[in-house]
Scaffold this active site. Structure first.
Site, PDB file in Angstrom:
ATOM      1  CG  HIS A  72      -1.811  -1.203   1.300  1.00  0.00           C
ATOM      2  ND1 HIS A  72      -1.361  -2.441   1.702  1.00  0.00           N
ATOM      3  CD2 HIS A  72      -3.119  -1.357   1.000  1.00  0.00           C
ATOM      4  CE1 HIS A  72      -2.369  -3.311   1.655  1.00  0.00           C
ATOM      5  NE2 HIS A  72      -3.438  -2.688   1.235  1.00  0.00           N
ATOM      6  CG  ASP A  79     -11.412   8.202   5.128  1.00  0.00           C
ATOM      7  OD1 ASP A  79     -11.964   9.075   5.818  1.00  0.00           O
ATOM      8  OD2 ASP A  79     -10.707   8.459   4.142  1.00  0.00           O
ATOM      9  N   GLY A  80     -11.055   4.076   7.103  1.00  0.00           N
ATOM     10  CA  GLY A  80     -11.508   2.737   7.482  1.00  0.00           C
ATOM     11  C   GLY A  80     -11.637   2.600   8.989  1.00  0.00           C
ATOM     12  N   GLY A 105      -3.730  -3.745  11.381  1.00  0.00           N
ATOM     13  CA  GLY A 105      -4.148  -4.189  10.066  1.00  0.00           C
ATOM     14  C   GLY A 105      -5.667  -4.298  10.035  1.00  0.00           C
ATOM     15  CG  ASN A 128      -7.502   9.035   2.028  1.00  0.00           C
ATOM     16  OD1 ASN A 128      -8.673   8.706   1.941  1.00  0.00           O
ATOM     17  ND2 ASN A 128      -6.522   8.158   2.163  1.00  0.00           N
ATOM     18  CG  HIS A 132      -5.930   1.589  -0.617  1.00  0.00           C
ATOM     19  ND1 HIS A 132      -5.726   2.143   0.626  1.00  0.00           N
ATOM     20  CD2 HIS A 132      -6.313   0.304  -0.397  1.00  0.00           C
ATOM     21  CE1 HIS A 132      -5.976   1.238   1.552  1.00  0.00           C
ATOM     22  NE2 HIS A 132      -6.340   0.115   0.970  1.00  0.00           N
ATOM     23  CB  ILE A 137      -9.421   7.802  -1.492  1.00  0.00           C
ATOM     24  CG1 ILE A 137      -9.397   8.898  -2.545  1.00  0.00           C
ATOM     25  CG2 ILE A 137      -9.105   6.451  -2.144  1.00  0.00           C
ATOM     26  CD1 ILE A 137     -10.414   8.721  -3.653  1.00  0.00           C
ATOM     27  CG  HIS A 146     -29.000 -13.555  25.853  1.00  0.00           C
ATOM     28  ND1 HIS A 146     -29.705 -13.025  24.791  1.00  0.00           N
ATOM     29  CD2 HIS A 146     -28.613 -12.481  26.605  1.00  0.00           C
ATOM     30  CE1 HIS A 146     -29.750 -11.706  24.909  1.00  0.00           C
ATOM     31  NE2 HIS A 146     -29.094 -11.351  25.987  1.00  0.00           N
ATOM     32  CB  SER A 150     -24.256 -10.889  35.196  1.00  0.00           C
ATOM     33  OG  SER A 150     -25.515 -10.294  35.359  1.00  0.00           O
ATOM     34  NE  ARG A 194     -28.712 -16.901  34.979  1.00  0.00           N
ATOM     35  CZ  ARG A 194     -29.999 -17.241  35.107  1.00  0.00           C
ATOM     36  NH1 ARG A 194     -30.465 -18.335  34.558  1.00  0.00           N
ATOM     37  NH2 ARG A 194     -30.833 -16.452  35.771  1.00  0.00           N
ATOM     38  CG  PHE A 219     -22.791 -10.728  24.370  1.00  0.00           C
ATOM     39  CD1 PHE A 219     -23.659 -10.790  23.285  1.00  0.00           C
ATOM     40  CD2 PHE A 219     -23.331 -10.601  25.635  1.00  0.00           C
ATOM     41  CE1 PHE A 219     -25.040 -10.721  23.473  1.00  0.00           C
ATOM     42  CE2 PHE A 219     -24.700 -10.524  25.827  1.00  0.00           C
ATOM     43  CZ  PHE A 219     -25.564 -10.583  24.744  1.00  0.00           C
ATOM     44  CD  GLU A 254     -20.568  -6.542  24.238  1.00  0.00           C
ATOM     45  OE1 GLU A 254     -20.584  -5.861  23.184  1.00  0.00           O
ATOM     46  OE2 GLU A 254     -21.547  -6.606  25.001  1.00  0.00           O
TER      47      GLU A 254
END
Lengths: 695, 695
Positions: free
Chosen positions: B43, B185-186, B144, B215, B290, B217, B501, B413, B548, B465, B440
């Protein structure tokens, strides 16, 4: 209709104004409290806080016919705060929504009866802990994992705009519905909602309205512990209209906000409502009102405060349900009837389009598309499966009007643009190529929402970034939505980008999801069949896994037809009674075929099996499975440029895998294949080792 | 030092001002172009655009001693735009950063030599495609996957504040460094960066500065395709100071912005810099600059435009490196030397604290903590492993000053608060309990950043999660960071919350990650040992999986010691030469033990194996593994309330699993266990079936 003979005299309550409105709102509240108390499990506080919001929205705004909850142009109500499921069940009950069976026909039962509410959170009830699509009529999407309902709603709003652009004609506004969301602090903290909101703002989805319940409470305590940003300002930055309502109980102020939403035609609307969790209860305003039953004493105290009979449980006072149902139906039923009449006239004038809409409603793709599935000639040089995937997609797209999707800012790499078609952009909702931006999580969640609104949605990014969007992939499987998730750059074949971009464990992690068909086709013709299978599915999402690098196109005169892919694994060729079975998937298939040919040339009775989909293979009967993998042949080698997890099932303890046991490295692909043993010579060597072991 | 004999005469270039600054900046640009061109992969555009930014930051601001890149109080430079790795490698080269070996000693080599740059993206080079922590000195974190560097930086800034609050004393500002990020931007589109920014704003991390390269782009084209929100306003909403720099080439304006950052003491700073991707090249301002080599012609044209010798490759003009190194070192070396002297005086006055800091630097936990690992008496009623986990954490915390973490708004919890200690909040950076909010993904990414800055970080949420935070878990494994990821509510044992869940595939998906130790302990004493193992790891992250619901505490007089957990799987008890082996993990262990006892009472020679960690078991030698699972005994049953993926390896084709093949359901746990076959009777029944099969 009622559980207690008492007629409620709304007079004693400290906040009781005696209106029919308050009676209905407190009915929602007390039903929610009672159901959670009976289950001794659930979330009472948010239904109690948001009852006035749901009441106002459903009673006075939502265009919804309780007798036809599958009317395509109904407004959508998404409960992103899925833990507040009793709010939705209470409303579905009071609105008199009828049940639609799995066959699409009315069952003659209510969507949610009082008995169903009494069965809250019990096995096989229609009132599970979180709202589940397909389980309860009126539930537009499965919610619970926070932020997902928000993402889904953007997909639904996109679908409405797309369908309107495609099918509406002058005088025929077939699609003009709105999408409403109830969301909370948890939704707003999750990144996926921010991603989705940015997409919605960019696309100027003025048919989308998020109500944000700002109650200043999270599970750990006050939002000041971790969440004191200016959410409204953030949404302005995304390009939304932002409106504040100071008190959730102020239904007039909320109605005014909804009017402002209806009047706004160039942006989505965000209504921030300040509420008190567990309103009216001794635990009001505390995190203790969030996630557990209030307790019998607190329930009684709350009912007393509401001016409610303290001993009555699951009480729906006389007239409350009738009035609420009538209010919703008086608006929704004529609208729906008019729409049906309009659609019949539309059918006369635009029969082809009407037929397409019928197909959409039934999740059907019009016959004939299968003939468009391309086939590819044998080609030793071959092409990357991302490239053949792009060709197949482009061949099929003209036949499948509902097909719509795009990439998370990687379409030049994933090859998932439909060539020659415009982009779906705010100035052109007739465009078909979606630009999701670098927002994989929202992309998945939006695609689910599109699928919930009749579209055959697809997404695309690199396989390693499946990690960013696992929650929506899983939810697509739970909801049985036939979304197609395309993932390219599927192994160390990525090469120089290195370990952060080289998937290792990802195939296993996708294959592990129940109800998800993960397909890694081994040449261009398998790619074509993979797309065909994915689009044939009606109740399963598919993952299509494509390579970055070229894969030889097999000579199908010499080897079995790629149509066998539909069985998940099949014998490509080789000995009837093999001494060794070589198994390959995806880009490793040519290597395995070459090893097979080498072994055959050396006089070894070898069989080569292509195994693009474990999911499809496991659906075959035992006889077929044993015809591919005869139990007596324990000398087996599986070759896949990913982790070994799960392969033991197919190679058995007599076999071996040539797989990755570490992360990859940054280097040209040939160097990596040599380093990690992905060469024809190594396949042959390992094959001879397992044959030796089997002796 | 140089590749070309030519002395550059900076005169011809269309944008050439002849300054030493421009010479250095264009050196960074051309090194980046040349390396990408030689690799024919990479790049180039972003290094070319951001060279003036990196130059200014490193030359004039970063407090960094190139000769001591592991100085604890150095400023951190995080390249969140990891694809722009050549920018970082060029700067590390020009700054003369020296290499530190895996043993912590200087190797006498440069961190990045010109030869290393020539080896860009080649196997085993120090210049992989994306920057990799531990592979190249000076790379502060592996980046990355977009947004991760942003999240890491918040963890680093938190660590600095925490260490300062804990160890600084009047006159001893041991910790007062800053954390700088280059993002794009990413990064800004990914939800994780938004989550992390909200945390940083809430915590008022004034030591944190994100430079955002705007930029216009993205890979698919202009940002107007999918990203036109007002990013600066969004960061204001998060509570950040926001500064705009109109032109990345305007180093004076950027310096002014950095001055404003240094002057701001109550908020993090966000500097939005407008740049032109591929600046100066024929592809400038286009997405074509890019992600691929510019091409030889474009490289030559660009060099010509820069006033650079067109034929010179990897050219570092005389004096450029010397001047840059000197500028960085002139500020950094005295600062570091002063710090060392200060630390020696600190050691005199605060020997215990100094010793703790030494331990932190070496990733060491002071001896004696193991004695604090609690043990639990046999108890048929038992306790949930989330509860025993909380007890163990609380027992160990006082012994481990570096231990710091929290939950994603679920600590009541997950039981992961350290009791009696304050929260880490903007008014109290000495607090130890973190409140990550319902974020998370950022939590994982922040925990990685904390670990990169010496803390023993842990996180907590529900197992389902884990899907929201897979990318940082994977990166912790790639970076070999000993982060502890706690996940509770680990199966259908969640009960009424239902399928959204209830984890099914999650154990498999975590076990599939290379280098990650996933431990699912089967009683309170295994929980204690699991924490012990996790904290003993120095190069592996751990996942601790807790229930749990209550789990009986086994009688360890009767069964093997829980300390055997360190071998991953061990024989709890039973027959020396068993007819059947029962395998259990986590909350299913008591059920398996009960089935074993029943079979034993019925005269069956049964063995019961506890298997909390596949990872640790696979590290044992074959003799040990076969002592646990004798190959001759093929009658084996594994019981786990999750998917079956991967179990075939241990039960072999002769055995069976009692696992989940579908998603779960909303109901009380006992109903679910009955529905899905998780009962003692069913374990006995299946055991007898596999014994029959083995005959």
């Amino acid at each position: 209709m009622t559980d207690a003979s008492a007629t409620v005299t709304p007079s004693q309550g400290f906040h009781e104004d005696g209106s029919p409105e308050r009676l209905a709102i407190d009915t929602i509240r007390t039903l929610s409290m009672d159901a959670v108390q009976k289950a001794n499990s659930g979330h009472p506080g948010t239904p109690m806080a948001l009852a006035p919001i749901a009441y106002t929205l459903w009673r006075d705004y939502l265009r919804y016919d309780p007798e036809t909850p599958d009317w395509p142009n109904r407004d959508r109500f998404v409960l992103s705060v899925g833990h507040a499921s009793m709010l939705l069940y209470s409303v579905l009950h009071l609105a008199g929504v009828v049940e639609i069976g799995a066959d699409g026909q009315k069952t003659g039962k209510p969507a949610v009866s009082l008995d169903d509410i009494r069965q809250f959170r019990q096995l096989d009830s229609k009132t599970p802990g979180h709202p589940e699509y397909r389980m309860t009529t009126g539930v537009e999407t499965t919610t619970g994992p926070l932020g997902q309902g928000c993402g889904n709603s953007v997909g639904m709003a996109i679908a409405e705009r797309a369908l309107a652009a495609k099918y509406n004609r002058p005088g025929f506004n077939l699609f003009d519905h709105d999408v409403y969301v109830l969301s909370g602090d948890g939704d707003m903290m999750e990144g996926v909602s921010g991603e989705a909101a940015s997409v919605a703002g960019h696309l100027k989805l003025s048919n989308l309205c998020w109500v944000y319940d700002s109650n200043h409470i999270t599970i750990e305590g006050g939002t000041d512990l971790a969440f004191d940003e200016d959410v409204g300002k953030r949404f302005e930055a995304y390009g939304w209209q932002v409106i504040h309502v100071d008190d959730a109980n102020d239904t007039a102020a909320f109605a005014k906000a909804l009017d402002a939403f209806k009047a706004c035609t160039d942006r989505p609307t965000f209504i921030q409502v300040h509420s008190v969790i567990g309103w009216g209860s001794p635990k009001a305003g505390s995190e203790k009102a969030h996630g557990e039953a209030l307790g019998e004493d607190a329930v009684r105290a709350t009912k007393k405060a509401y001016g409610w009979p303290e001993d009555a449980q699951f009480l729906v006072p006389d007239g409350v349900k009738e009035a609420f149902t009538a209010a919703v139906a008086d608006r929704g039923k004529p609208a729906r009837e008019e729409w049906e009449a309009l659609f019949e006239r539309y059918r006369q004038e635009f029969p082809a389009e009407a037929q397409q809409i019928d197909d959409l409603r039934h999740g059907k793709i019009a016959d004939g598309w299968q003939e468009a599935v391309p086939s590819f000639p044998a080609d030793a040089k071959g092409l990357a499966s991302r490239d053949s995937g792009g060709k197949v997609l482009n061949a099929l797209a003209p036949k499948i009007p509902a097909l719509m999707g795009g990439a998370a800012d990687l379409s030049p790499s994933t090859k998932t643009d439909i060539k020659g078609l415009p982009s779906f952009e705010p100035n052109n909702y007739a465009g078909q190529n979606m630009h999701f931006g670098v927002r994989e999580h929202a992309m998945g969640s939006i695609a689910n929402g599109m699928a919930l609104s009749y579209l055959r949605s697809y997404t695309a990014t690199f396989l390693v970034f499946a990690d960013y969007m696992r929650a929506p992939i899983r939810l697509a499987a739970i909801m049985e939505l036939p979304v197609v998730f395309v993932f390219t750059h599927d192994s160390i074949g990525v090469g120089e980008d290195g370990p952060t971009h080289q998937p290792i464990e990802h195939l296993a992690t996708l294959r592990a999801i129940p109800g998800l068909d993960t397909i890694r086709p081994g040449d261009a013709n398998e790619v074509a069949q993979a797309w065909k299978v994915a689009l044939t599915h009606t109740h399963e999402p598919s993952v299509l896994v494509f390579s970055r690098q070229a894969i030889a196109t097999l000579d199908r005169e010499k080897y079995a037809s790629a149509e066998e892919l539909e069985k998940g694994a099949y014998v490509l060729g080789g000995a009837e009674e093999p001494e060794v079975i070589l198994i390959g998937t995806g880009s490793e298939l040519p290597m395995v075929v070459a090893a097979h040919e080498k072994l055959t040339a050396e006089g070894v009775k070898s069989r080569v099996v292509s195994m693009p989909s474990w999911y499809l293979f496991e659906k075959q009967d035992q006889a077929y499975r044993e015809s591919v993998f005869p139990p007596a042949v324990t000398a087996r080698v599986a070759v896949e440029q990913g982790g070994s997890m799960g392969w033991d099932r197919y190679v058995t303890s007599g076999g071996a895998t040539i797989t990755m046991s570490t992360f990859g490295a940054s280097a040209p692909i040939a160097k990596l294949q040599e380093k990690y043993g992905f060469t024809v010579d190594n396949v042959v060597k390992v094959a001879r080792e397992v044959m030796e072991k089997a002796k």
